[in-house]
Enzyme design. Structure first.
Site, mmCIF file in Angstrom:
data_model
loop_
_atom_site.group_PDB
_atom_site.id
_atom_site.type_symbol
_atom_site.label_atom_id
_atom_site.label_comp_id
_atom_site.label_asym_id
_atom_site.label_seq_id
_atom_site.Cartn_x
_atom_site.Cartn_y
_atom_site.Cartn_z
ATOM 1 N NE ARG A 82 27.054 11.223 23.371
ATOM 2 C CZ ARG A 82 28.317 11.622 23.561
ATOM 3 N NH1 ARG A 82 29.109 10.935 24.368
ATOM 4 N NH2 ARG A 82 28.788 12.678 22.949
ATOM 5 C CE LYS A 184 27.756 16.126 24.663
ATOM 6 N NZ LYS A 184 28.641 15.914 25.809
ATOM 7 C CD GLU A 220 29.868 12.568 33.431
ATOM 8 O OE1 GLU A 220 30.649 12.859 32.512
ATOM 9 O OE2 GLU A 220 28.693 12.239 33.233
HETATM 10 C C1 LIG Z 1 29.805 15.275 26.237
HETATM 11 C C2 LIG Z 1 30.123 14.856 27.624
HETATM 12 C C3 LIG Z 1 31.254 14.069 27.932
HETATM 13 C C4 LIG Z 1 32.277 13.679 26.898
HETATM 14 O O1 LIG Z 1 31.781 12.840 25.908
HETATM 15 P P1 LIG Z 1 32.565 12.677 24.532
HETATM 16 O O2 LIG Z 1 31.673 11.825 23.726
HETATM 17 O O3 LIG Z 1 33.860 12.027 24.841
HETATM 18 O O4 LIG Z 1 32.761 14.043 24.003
HETATM 19 C C5 LIG Z 1 31.434 13.669 29.233
HETATM 20 N N1 LIG Z 1 30.580 14.037 30.210
HETATM 21 C C6 LIG Z 1 29.497 14.804 29.960
HETATM 22 C C7 LIG Z 1 28.591 15.162 31.075
HETATM 23 C C8 LIG Z 1 29.237 15.228 28.657
HETATM 24 O O5 LIG Z 1 28.167 15.989 28.419
#
Ligand SMILES: *Cc1c(COP(=O)(O)O)cnc(C)c1O
Length: 305
Positions: A82, A184, A220
């Site tokens: 990622r 991210k 989300e």
């Molecule tokens: C990091 C993150 C998540 C969760 O991802 P994981 O890989 O399960 O930790 C969900 N939404 C956002 C916006 C994130 O930055």
């Protein structure tokens, strides 16, 4: 290994400086070999690209002590992949996957005294990240970067343990349709700070973001994906190009399908359907799986799970 004298059961989700962190620098077109260092501070130009134009991305994963005393991390290979996607979208060099995993392992091993014991409810949170470090004043990517992994022992992200969350439908958008919601990037969080603080001021734990284009579909929260369960026991999770692909959510979908034999639908989820679901939860490395008790749409309580 002698553990640090930490009240493991009462840790919050907060930063605590630990002994070692891994640092590697990219300069002249290549990453150096990197090293574990003791200095928790960073010195850089006042004009560093990250400070001016937010050229930075990050990851988050945890290390756990198992019942038989081993220390394990959860799927660091997927975090490496990622981060590769994030780096490419932000015009940053990729830190190779094998080296990413090796750095995580080195940081955990060097800070073993901070890895919470089994059953304490706490974990060691690892934060790999990368940023543009050299001075840039015209808008362009940096050409020198730092990759760093530090760790800190943490307790639960949501205070009060497993208590159903109250969330609101946000008037603010998290990510544009062809923007950076799927990576991210630090910038996704910068613009969410006002939204989360105003949610807290109004007594909500989190924001539910809708798709910015039509404002009819569930995306989300600021840092966790949604999982729903229908009344006939199907797992439903929103699908959208602007949702961050949570590793926790992908793992839970796998468990639901392959271990529990549940039907799973990854599809567009309209906000209007939410009231008909039997259960709703948030999932993520920090959020773990947090049940949602109530979703408020502009004080009128249109949806209620
Ligand atoms: C990091 C993150 C998540 C969760 O991802 P994981 O890989 O399960 O930790 C969900 N939404 C956002 C916006 C994130 O930055």
């Amino acid at each position: 290994m002698e553990k640090k004298n930490i009240d493991w059961g009462n840790l919050g989700f907060a930063y605590m400086e630990t002994d070692k962190r891994f640092v590697s620098n990219f300069k002249g077109g290549a990453w150096d070999e990197g090293a574990l260092i003791s200095d928790a501070n960073v010195t850089m130009s006042e004009c560093a690209c990250v400070l001016q134009y937010a050229q930075t991305c990050f990851e988050g994963l945890k290390a756990y002590t198992t019942e038989d005393g081993h220390i394990v991390t959860f799927r660091p290979d997927l975090n490496a992949e990622r981060m590769e996607a994030s780096a490419k979208r932000l015009e940053m060099p990729v830190f190779p996957k094998e080296r990413f995993i090796d750095a995580v392992v080195q940081v955990v091993a060097a800070n073993e005294a901070y890895v919470p014991p089994f059953g304490s409810g706490a974990t060691l949170y690892l934060r790999p990240y990368m940023y543009g470090k050299n001075a840039v004043i015209g808008v362009k990517p940096a050409d020198e970067f730092e990759f760093r992994v530090f760790c800190t022992p943490v307790g639960p992200y949501f205070k009060g343990g497993v208590k159903p969350l109250t969330i609101r439908v946000s008037d603010f958008d998290r990510a544009a349709p062809n923007g950076t919601g799927h990576i991210k990037a630090g910038l996704n969080y910068a613009m969410s700070l006002y939204a989360i603080m105003s949610a807290h001021r109004e007594g909500f734990d989190e924001n539910m973001y809708l798709d910015p284009k039509t404002r009819t579909k569930v995306e989300e929260t600021g840092g966790a994906n949604f999982l729903f369960v229908t009344k006939d026991n199907k797992v439903v999770t929103p699908k959208s190009g602007s949702i961050l692909p949570s590793i926790t959510r992908r793992s839970l979908v796998h468990v639901a399908k392959e271990y529990l034999g549940l039907e799973v639908e990854e599809r567009e989820v309209f906000f209007d359907e939410v009231k008909d679901f039997a259960e709703c939860g948030l999932c993520g490395t920090a959020a773990v799986i947090s049940p949602v008790g109530k979703i408020v749409d502009h004080e009128i309580g249109r949806a209620h799970v």
